[in-house]
Design an enzyme around this catalytic site. Structure first.
Site, PDB file in Angstrom:
ATOM      1  N   SER A 124       0.800  -1.223   0.000  1.00  0.00           N
ATOM      2  CA  SER A 124       0.000   0.000   0.000  1.00  0.00           C
ATOM      3  C   SER A 124       0.834   1.275   0.000  1.00  0.00           C
ATOM      4  CB  SER A 124      -0.938   0.017   1.213  1.00  0.00           C
ATOM      5  OG  SER A 124      -0.191  -0.127   2.408  1.00  0.00           O
TER       6      SER A 124
ATOM      7  N   ASP B  28      -3.894   7.927   7.960  1.00  0.00           N
ATOM      8  CA  ASP B  28      -5.025   7.125   8.455  1.00  0.00           C
ATOM      9  C   ASP B  28      -4.634   6.156   9.561  1.00  0.00           C
ATOM     10  OD1 ASP B  28      -3.563   5.278   7.067  1.00  0.00           O
ATOM     11  OD2 ASP B  28      -5.104   4.784   5.592  1.00  0.00           O
TER      12      ASP B  28
ATOM     13  N   HIS C  80      -0.942   4.662   7.064  1.00  0.00           N
ATOM     14  CA  HIS C  80      -0.221   5.276   5.942  1.00  0.00           C
ATOM     15  C   HIS C  80       0.043   6.744   6.214  1.00  0.00           C
ATOM     16  CE1 HIS C  80      -2.858   1.965   4.435  1.00  0.00           C
ATOM     17  NE2 HIS C  80      -1.675   1.551   4.027  1.00  0.00           N
TER      18      HIS C  80
END
Ligand SMILES: *[C@@H]1O[C@H](CO)[C@@H](O)[C@H](O)[C@H]1NC(C)=O
Ligand SMILES: *[C@@H]1O[C@H](CO)[C@@H](O)[C@H](O)[C@H]1NC(C)=O
Ligand SMILES: *[C@@H]1O[C@H](CO)[C@@H](O)[C@H](O)[C@H]1NC(C)=O
Ligand SMILES: *[C@@H]1O[C@H](CO)[C@@H](O)[C@H](O)[C@H]1NC(C)=O
Length: 363
Positions: free
Chosen positions: A33, A335, A338
Protein backbone atom coordinates in the site's frame (compact mmCIF):
# COMPACT_ATOMS: atom_id res chain seq x y z
CA UNK A 1 49.27 11.32 -21.41
CA UNK A 2 49.16 14.18 -18.94
CA UNK A 3 46.49 15.97 -20.90
CA UNK A 4 44.21 12.97 -21.04
CA UNK A 5 44.67 12.44 -17.30
CA UNK A 6 43.72 16.08 -16.75
CA UNK A 7 40.69 15.77 -19.00
CA UNK A 8 39.67 12.69 -17.15
CA UNK A 9 40.01 14.54 -13.85
CA UNK A 10 37.95 17.48 -15.08
CA UNK A 11 35.26 15.22 -16.42
CA UNK A 12 35.06 13.05 -13.36
CA UNK A 13 34.85 16.02 -11.03
CA UNK A 14 32.19 17.59 -13.24
CA UNK A 15 30.32 14.38 -12.93
CA UNK A 16 30.56 14.48 -9.15
CA UNK A 17 29.55 18.13 -8.84
CA UNK A 18 26.56 18.00 -11.08
CA UNK A 19 25.14 14.87 -9.47
CA UNK A 20 22.72 14.73 -12.36
CA UNK A 21 19.77 12.39 -12.36
CA UNK A 22 19.95 9.24 -14.41
CA UNK A 23 18.04 9.51 -17.62
CA UNK A 24 15.47 6.83 -16.93
CA UNK A 25 12.86 6.29 -19.61
CA UNK A 26 10.65 3.98 -17.55
CA UNK A 27 9.97 2.89 -13.98
CA UNK A 28 8.59 -0.43 -12.80
CA UNK A 29 7.31 -0.60 -9.25
CA UNK A 30 6.42 -3.48 -6.94
CA UNK A 31 5.21 -3.43 -3.36
CA UNK A 32 2.28 -2.86 -1.05
CA UNK A 33 0.00 0.00 0.00
CA UNK A 34 2.93 2.40 0.28
CA UNK A 35 3.23 2.22 -3.51
CA UNK A 36 -0.17 1.01 -4.81
CA UNK A 37 -1.56 3.62 -7.20
CA UNK A 38 -4.81 1.77 -7.89
CA UNK A 39 -4.31 -1.98 -8.29
CA UNK A 40 -6.29 -3.11 -5.25
CA UNK A 41 -9.08 -0.79 -6.30
CA UNK A 42 -9.09 -2.29 -9.82
CA UNK A 43 -9.49 -5.78 -8.42
CA UNK A 44 -12.59 -4.51 -6.66
CA UNK A 45 -11.44 -6.13 -3.45
CA UNK A 46 -13.79 -5.56 -0.57
CA UNK A 47 -11.01 -5.64 1.98
CA UNK A 48 -9.99 -2.14 2.81
CA UNK A 49 -12.76 -0.84 0.55
CA UNK A 50 -12.63 2.47 2.42
CA UNK A 51 -9.74 3.57 0.20
CA UNK A 52 -12.36 3.88 -2.52
CA UNK A 53 -14.18 6.53 -0.50
CA UNK A 54 -13.74 10.10 0.60
CA UNK A 55 -11.50 11.43 2.13
CA UNK A 56 -8.91 9.29 0.32
CA UNK A 57 -7.45 11.46 -2.45
CA UNK A 58 -8.89 14.68 -1.01
CA UNK A 59 -5.70 16.74 -1.24
CA UNK A 60 -4.32 16.16 -4.70
CA UNK A 61 -6.68 14.25 -6.95
CA UNK A 62 -9.92 15.45 -5.42
CA UNK A 63 -11.28 11.91 -5.57
CA UNK A 64 -10.14 8.44 -4.43
CA UNK A 65 -7.64 6.81 -6.79
CA UNK A 66 -6.82 3.70 -4.79
CA UNK A 67 -3.80 5.35 -3.22
CA UNK A 68 -3.76 4.86 0.54
CA UNK A 69 -3.29 8.56 1.27
CA UNK A 70 -4.82 11.99 0.81
CA UNK A 71 -2.76 12.48 -2.35
CA UNK A 72 0.42 11.38 -4.07
CA UNK A 73 2.83 8.71 -2.89
CA UNK A 74 6.63 8.48 -2.84
CA UNK A 75 6.56 6.68 -6.20
CA UNK A 76 4.58 9.57 -7.76
CA UNK A 77 7.20 12.09 -6.63
CA UNK A 78 10.05 9.89 -7.84
CA UNK A 79 8.44 9.51 -11.27
CA UNK A 80 7.96 13.28 -11.41
CA UNK A 81 11.60 13.89 -10.46
CA UNK A 82 12.71 11.80 -13.45
CA UNK A 83 10.32 13.63 -15.76
CA UNK A 84 8.06 10.63 -16.17
CA UNK A 85 4.28 10.39 -15.91
CA UNK A 86 2.70 8.85 -12.85
CA UNK A 87 2.92 5.08 -13.11
CA UNK A 88 -0.32 3.50 -14.29
CA UNK A 89 -1.49 0.61 -12.12
CA UNK A 90 -0.95 -2.60 -14.09
CA UNK A 91 -4.39 -4.04 -13.36
CA UNK A 92 -6.15 -0.98 -14.80
CA UNK A 93 -5.68 -2.36 -18.29
CA UNK A 94 -5.85 -0.23 -21.38
CA UNK A 95 -2.94 2.04 -20.51
CA UNK A 96 0.41 2.16 -22.22
CA UNK A 97 3.16 0.74 -20.07
CA UNK A 98 6.10 1.86 -22.27
CA UNK A 99 7.14 4.38 -19.61
CA UNK A 100 6.52 2.03 -16.77
CA UNK A 101 3.93 0.17 -14.77
CA UNK A 102 3.03 -0.20 -11.15
CA UNK A 103 2.45 -3.72 -9.87
CA UNK A 104 2.20 -2.80 -6.17
CA UNK A 105 -0.98 -3.90 -4.40
CA UNK A 106 -2.17 -2.73 -1.00
CA UNK A 107 -1.96 -5.57 1.51
CA UNK A 108 0.65 -7.47 -0.49
CA UNK A 109 3.30 -9.54 1.26
CA UNK A 110 6.83 -10.48 0.29
CA UNK A 111 6.21 -14.15 1.05
CA UNK A 112 3.64 -16.37 -0.64
CA UNK A 113 0.49 -17.41 1.13
CA UNK A 114 1.74 -20.88 2.14
CA UNK A 115 4.01 -19.20 4.69
CA UNK A 116 1.00 -17.54 6.32
CA UNK A 117 -0.77 -20.85 6.38
CA UNK A 118 2.22 -22.34 8.19
CA UNK A 119 2.21 -19.66 10.88
CA UNK A 120 -1.58 -19.75 11.15
CA UNK A 121 -2.55 -16.28 10.00
CA UNK A 122 -3.70 -17.11 6.45
CA UNK A 123 -7.34 -16.35 7.19
CA UNK A 124 -6.43 -12.72 7.93
CA UNK A 125 -4.78 -12.12 4.57
CA UNK A 126 -6.52 -9.56 2.40
CA UNK A 127 -5.28 -11.20 -0.74
CA UNK A 128 -2.58 -13.56 -1.88
CA UNK A 129 -1.04 -11.07 -4.26
CA UNK A 130 2.48 -11.55 -3.06
CA UNK A 131 5.65 -10.14 -4.54
CA UNK A 132 6.11 -13.24 -6.71
CA UNK A 133 2.58 -12.74 -8.12
CA UNK A 134 3.58 -9.19 -9.03
CA UNK A 135 6.73 -10.46 -10.73
CA UNK A 136 4.57 -12.88 -12.68
CA UNK A 137 2.55 -9.92 -13.95
CA UNK A 138 5.74 -8.17 -14.96
CA UNK A 139 6.90 -11.22 -16.90
CA UNK A 140 3.49 -11.36 -18.57
CA UNK A 141 3.84 -7.72 -19.64
CA UNK A 142 7.47 -8.01 -20.74
CA UNK A 143 6.93 -9.30 -24.33
CA UNK A 144 4.92 -6.17 -25.11
CA UNK A 145 7.96 -4.07 -24.12
CA UNK A 146 10.82 -6.03 -25.66
CA UNK A 147 11.42 -9.46 -27.14
CA UNK A 148 15.02 -10.62 -27.63
CA UNK A 149 17.44 -10.68 -24.71
CA UNK A 150 19.44 -7.97 -26.46
CA UNK A 151 16.37 -5.83 -27.03
CA UNK A 152 15.32 -6.24 -23.39
CA UNK A 153 18.79 -5.41 -22.07
CA UNK A 154 18.74 -2.21 -24.08
CA UNK A 155 15.24 -1.29 -22.95
CA UNK A 156 15.73 -2.09 -19.25
CA UNK A 157 19.16 -0.47 -19.09
CA UNK A 158 17.22 2.79 -18.93
CA UNK A 159 14.61 1.56 -16.45
CA UNK A 160 14.45 2.00 -12.72
CA UNK A 161 12.97 -0.89 -10.76
CA UNK A 162 11.49 -0.23 -7.33
CA UNK A 163 11.24 -3.38 -5.29
CA UNK A 164 9.09 -2.25 -2.39
CA UNK A 165 8.61 -1.16 0.20
CA UNK A 166 7.47 -4.74 0.75
CA UNK A 167 7.65 -7.00 3.78
CA UNK A 168 5.89 -4.72 6.26
CA UNK A 169 2.65 -6.67 5.89
CA UNK A 170 4.40 -10.00 6.37
CA UNK A 171 4.97 -8.84 9.93
CA UNK A 172 1.76 -6.85 10.42
CA UNK A 173 -0.42 -9.93 10.06
CA UNK A 174 1.62 -11.77 12.69
CA UNK A 175 1.82 -8.86 15.12
CA UNK A 176 -1.88 -8.14 15.01
CA UNK A 177 -2.80 -11.71 15.94
CA UNK A 178 -0.51 -11.54 18.95
CA UNK A 179 2.65 -13.26 17.76
CA UNK A 180 5.61 -12.36 19.91
CA UNK A 181 8.42 -10.14 18.79
CA UNK A 182 10.84 -13.03 19.14
CA UNK A 183 8.78 -15.23 16.86
CA UNK A 184 8.41 -12.49 14.26
CA UNK A 185 12.13 -11.80 14.44
CA UNK A 186 12.81 -15.42 13.53
CA UNK A 187 10.88 -14.90 10.27
CA UNK A 188 12.89 -11.86 9.16
CA UNK A 189 15.56 -13.82 7.22
CA UNK A 190 12.86 -15.58 5.22
CA UNK A 191 10.99 -12.36 4.40
CA UNK A 192 14.26 -10.75 3.33
CA UNK A 193 15.14 -13.80 1.24
CA UNK A 194 11.87 -13.39 -0.66
CA UNK A 195 12.70 -9.74 -1.38
CA UNK A 196 16.26 -10.55 -2.44
CA UNK A 197 15.05 -13.46 -4.60
CA UNK A 198 12.61 -11.20 -6.41
CA UNK A 199 15.30 -8.60 -6.94
CA UNK A 200 17.47 -11.30 -8.47
CA UNK A 201 14.59 -12.50 -10.66
CA UNK A 202 14.28 -8.95 -12.03
CA UNK A 203 18.03 -8.84 -12.74
CA UNK A 204 17.68 -12.11 -14.63
CA UNK A 205 14.93 -10.43 -16.64
CA UNK A 206 17.34 -7.64 -17.63
CA UNK A 207 16.97 -5.07 -14.83
CA UNK A 208 20.13 -3.00 -14.28
CA UNK A 209 19.04 -0.29 -11.83
CA UNK A 210 17.08 -1.43 -8.82
CA UNK A 211 16.07 0.39 -5.68
CA UNK A 212 14.96 -1.66 -2.67
CA UNK A 213 13.50 0.24 0.28
CA UNK A 214 13.56 -0.85 3.89
CA UNK A 215 10.80 -0.52 6.43
CA UNK A 216 9.45 2.69 7.97
CA UNK A 217 9.63 3.32 11.74
CA UNK A 218 6.48 1.29 12.41
CA UNK A 219 6.74 1.90 16.16
CA UNK A 220 5.61 5.48 15.43
CA UNK A 221 2.44 4.53 13.57
CA UNK A 222 -0.87 5.28 15.32
CA UNK A 223 -2.14 1.75 14.53
CA UNK A 224 0.75 0.12 16.38
CA UNK A 225 0.79 2.76 19.13
CA UNK A 226 -2.89 2.00 19.74
CA UNK A 227 -2.67 -1.79 19.51
CA UNK A 228 0.43 -2.02 21.71
CA UNK A 229 -0.16 0.84 24.12
CA UNK A 230 1.69 0.20 27.34
CA UNK A 231 1.61 1.53 30.87
CA UNK A 232 5.36 1.04 31.09
CA UNK A 233 7.04 4.30 30.16
CA UNK A 234 10.21 2.43 29.32
CA UNK A 235 8.49 0.93 26.27
CA UNK A 236 8.48 4.36 24.65
CA UNK A 237 11.33 6.28 23.11
CA UNK A 238 11.69 9.38 25.29
CA UNK A 239 12.65 11.55 22.32
CA UNK A 240 9.55 10.93 20.25
CA UNK A 241 7.00 8.75 22.03
CA UNK A 242 7.34 5.84 19.59
CA UNK A 243 7.38 2.19 20.61
CA UNK A 244 11.03 1.23 20.90
CA UNK A 245 10.64 -2.53 20.38
CA UNK A 246 8.82 -2.07 17.10
CA UNK A 247 11.24 0.51 15.78
CA UNK A 248 14.10 -1.79 16.70
CA UNK A 249 12.30 -4.56 14.85
CA UNK A 250 12.08 -2.39 11.72
CA UNK A 251 15.78 -1.58 12.05
CA UNK A 252 16.57 -5.27 12.39
CA UNK A 253 14.64 -6.07 9.20
CA UNK A 254 16.48 -3.23 7.45
CA UNK A 255 19.92 -4.44 8.51
CA UNK A 256 19.21 -8.00 7.36
CA UNK A 257 17.90 -6.60 4.08
CA UNK A 258 21.03 -4.52 3.55
CA UNK A 259 23.22 -7.57 4.09
CA UNK A 260 21.18 -9.52 1.56
CA UNK A 261 21.44 -6.70 -0.97
CA UNK A 262 25.21 -6.43 -0.49
CA UNK A 263 25.54 -10.14 -1.26
CA UNK A 264 23.40 -9.71 -4.36
CA UNK A 265 25.45 -6.71 -5.49
CA UNK A 266 28.63 -8.79 -5.25
CA UNK A 267 27.01 -11.53 -7.33
CA UNK A 268 25.90 -9.03 -10.01
CA UNK A 269 28.64 -6.37 -10.11
CA UNK A 270 27.34 -4.79 -13.33
CA UNK A 271 23.94 -3.91 -11.86
CA UNK A 272 23.27 -1.03 -9.51
CA UNK A 273 21.35 -2.15 -6.44
CA UNK A 274 20.31 0.82 -4.34
CA UNK A 275 19.14 0.49 -0.77
CA UNK A 276 16.57 3.17 0.13
CA UNK A 277 16.54 4.01 3.81
CA UNK A 278 12.86 4.84 4.34
CA UNK A 279 13.44 4.65 8.08
CA UNK A 280 16.20 7.26 8.04
CA UNK A 281 14.29 9.47 5.61
CA UNK A 282 11.16 9.47 7.81
CA UNK A 283 12.54 9.61 11.34
CA UNK A 284 13.62 13.30 11.18
CA UNK A 285 10.01 14.46 11.12
CA UNK A 286 9.13 12.20 14.01
CA UNK A 287 11.89 13.85 16.04
CA UNK A 288 11.24 17.43 14.89
CA UNK A 289 7.86 17.57 13.13
CA UNK A 290 7.51 21.35 13.31
CA UNK A 291 10.80 21.81 11.53
CA UNK A 292 9.16 20.19 8.51
CA UNK A 293 5.88 22.05 8.81
CA UNK A 294 4.02 19.25 10.57
CA UNK A 295 2.40 21.31 13.29
CA UNK A 296 0.36 18.39 14.63
CA UNK A 297 3.24 16.10 15.46
CA UNK A 298 3.87 12.75 13.84
CA UNK A 299 1.93 10.33 16.01
CA UNK A 300 -1.63 11.52 15.45
CA UNK A 301 -3.57 10.45 12.38
CA UNK A 302 -5.25 13.14 10.31
CA UNK A 303 -8.12 10.80 9.55
CA UNK A 304 -9.44 8.39 12.15
CA UNK A 305 -11.95 7.56 14.84
CA UNK A 306 -10.53 9.28 17.92
CA UNK A 307 -8.40 8.13 20.83
CA UNK A 308 -4.98 9.36 21.85
CA UNK A 309 -3.55 8.81 18.35
CA UNK A 310 -6.84 9.36 16.49
CA UNK A 311 -6.85 5.72 15.50
CA UNK A 312 -9.78 3.45 16.27
CA UNK A 313 -9.90 0.06 14.56
CA UNK A 314 -13.70 0.09 14.61
CA UNK A 315 -13.94 3.53 13.02
CA UNK A 316 -11.12 3.68 10.54
CA UNK A 317 -10.64 6.50 8.09
CA UNK A 318 -13.38 6.44 5.47
CA UNK A 319 -15.79 4.60 7.76
CA UNK A 320 -18.66 5.91 9.85
CA UNK A 321 -17.50 7.45 13.07
CA UNK A 322 -14.21 8.74 11.71
CA UNK A 323 -13.20 12.35 11.29
CA UNK A 324 -10.73 14.01 8.97
CA UNK A 325 -8.48 16.98 9.70
CA UNK A 326 -8.93 20.10 7.63
CA UNK A 327 -5.27 20.48 6.70
CA UNK A 328 -3.64 17.08 6.00
CA UNK A 329 -0.35 18.71 5.04
CA UNK A 330 0.19 19.68 8.69
CA UNK A 331 0.08 15.97 9.64
CA UNK A 332 2.65 13.24 9.04
CA UNK A 333 0.20 10.41 9.45
CA UNK A 334 -2.84 10.03 7.27
CA UNK A 335 -5.03 7.12 8.45
CA UNK A 336 -3.05 5.54 11.26
CA UNK A 337 -1.24 3.15 8.92
CA UNK A 338 -0.22 5.28 5.94
CA UNK A 339 1.33 8.72 5.68
CA UNK A 340 0.03 11.95 4.19
CA UNK A 341 1.04 13.23 0.80
CA UNK A 342 3.09 15.90 2.56
CA UNK A 343 5.07 13.26 4.48
CA UNK A 344 5.58 11.13 1.36
CA UNK A 345 6.77 14.24 -0.45
CA UNK A 346 9.34 14.94 2.28
CA UNK A 347 10.53 11.34 2.20
CA UNK A 348 10.86 11.45 -1.60
CA UNK A 349 12.90 14.64 -1.38
CA UNK A 350 15.09 13.08 1.28
CA UNK A 351 15.65 10.06 -0.97
CA UNK A 352 16.40 12.16 -4.04
CA UNK A 353 18.55 14.83 -2.39
CA UNK A 354 19.65 13.43 0.93
CA UNK A 355 21.99 10.71 2.07
CA UNK A 356 19.22 8.10 2.32
CA UNK A 357 19.99 6.06 -0.78
CA UNK A 358 23.14 4.03 -1.13
CA UNK A 359 24.57 4.09 -3.67
CA UNK A 360 22.92 7.40 -4.41
CA UNK A 361 19.82 7.44 -6.59
CA UNK A 362 21.06 10.74 -8.01
CA UNK A 363 24.28 9.66 -9.67
C1 LIG B 1 -5.29 -17.09 -4.06
O1 LIG B 1 -4.90 -17.52 -5.36
C2 LIG B 1 -5.68 -18.56 -5.92
C3 LIG B 1 -5.12 -18.88 -7.29
O2 LIG B 1 -3.75 -18.78 -7.34
C4 LIG B 1 -7.13 -18.16 -5.98
O3 LIG B 1 -7.89 -19.22 -6.48
C5 LIG B 1 -7.63 -17.76 -4.60
O4 LIG B 1 -8.94 -17.30 -4.68
C6 LIG B 1 -6.74 -16.67 -4.03
N1 LIG B 1 -7.14 -16.34 -2.68
C7 LIG B 1 -7.34 -15.08 -2.26
C8 LIG B 1 -7.67 -14.91 -0.81
O5 LIG B 1 -7.24 -14.13 -2.97
C1 LIG C 1 7.14 -9.35 -29.30
O1 LIG C 1 6.56 -10.44 -30.02
C2 LIG C 1 5.14 -10.54 -29.90
C3 LIG C 1 4.69 -11.79 -30.64
O2 LIG C 1 5.28 -11.85 -31.89
C4 LIG C 1 4.50 -9.27 -30.43
O3 LIG C 1 3.09 -9.34 -30.28
C5 LIG C 1 5.01 -8.07 -29.67
O4 LIG C 1 4.49 -6.87 -30.18
C6 LIG C 1 6.54 -8.02 -29.72
N1 LIG C 1 7.00 -6.97 -28.84
C7 LIG C 1 7.77 -5.95 -29.24
C8 LIG C 1 8.17 -4.96 -28.20
O5 LIG C 1 8.11 -5.82 -30.38
C1 LIG D 1 14.96 -18.03 -2.73
O1 LIG D 1 15.62 -18.67 -3.80
C2 LIG D 1 16.27 -19.88 -3.43
C3 LIG D 1 17.05 -20.37 -4.62
O2 LIG D 1 16.23 -20.46 -5.74
C4 LIG D 1 15.23 -20.88 -2.92
O3 LIG D 1 15.86 -22.06 -2.52
C5 LIG D 1 14.48 -20.26 -1.75
O4 LIG D 1 13.45 -21.13 -1.33
C6 LIG D 1 13.89 -18.92 -2.10
N1 LIG D 1 13.36 -18.32 -0.90
C7 LIG D 1 12.20 -17.69 -0.83
C8 LIG D 1 11.80 -17.19 0.49
O5 LIG D 1 11.49 -17.50 -1.79
C1 LIG E 1 -22.72 4.86 7.51
O1 LIG E 1 -23.99 4.94 8.12
C2 LIG E 1 -25.05 5.18 7.21
C3 LIG E 1 -26.34 5.43 7.99
O2 LIG E 1 -26.41 4.56 9.07
C4 LIG E 1 -25.15 3.97 6.28
O3 LIG E 1 -26.19 4.17 5.34
C5 LIG E 1 -23.84 3.82 5.53
O4 LIG E 1 -23.86 2.67 4.72
C6 LIG E 1 -22.68 3.71 6.51
N1 LIG E 1 -21.44 3.80 5.76
C7 LIG E 1 -20.43 2.99 5.97
C8 LIG E 1 -19.24 3.22 5.14
O5 LIG E 1 -20.45 2.09 6.79
Amino acid sequence: MKLSALIFLVFSSLHLCQSTLQNYTSIFSFGDSLADTGNLLSIGSISFSSIARFPYGMTYFGHPTGRCSDGRLIIDFIAEAFGLPMLPPYLAHGESFRQGANFAVAGATALDSDFFQEIGVARFLWSNLSLSTQLGWFEELKPSLCNSTQDCSRYFSKSLFLVGEIGGNDYNYGFFVGKTLEEMKSHVPKVVEAIVNSTERLINNGAMHLMVPGNLPVGCSPAYLTAFSSSNKKDYDRRNGCLKRLNNFAKFHNSVLRQGLRRLQRKYPRTRIIYADFYGAAIPFVHAPKHFGFTHGALTACCGGGGPYNFNPSAMCGHNGSNVCSNPSSFVDWDGIHLTEAAYHSIAINLLKGPYTSPSLMS
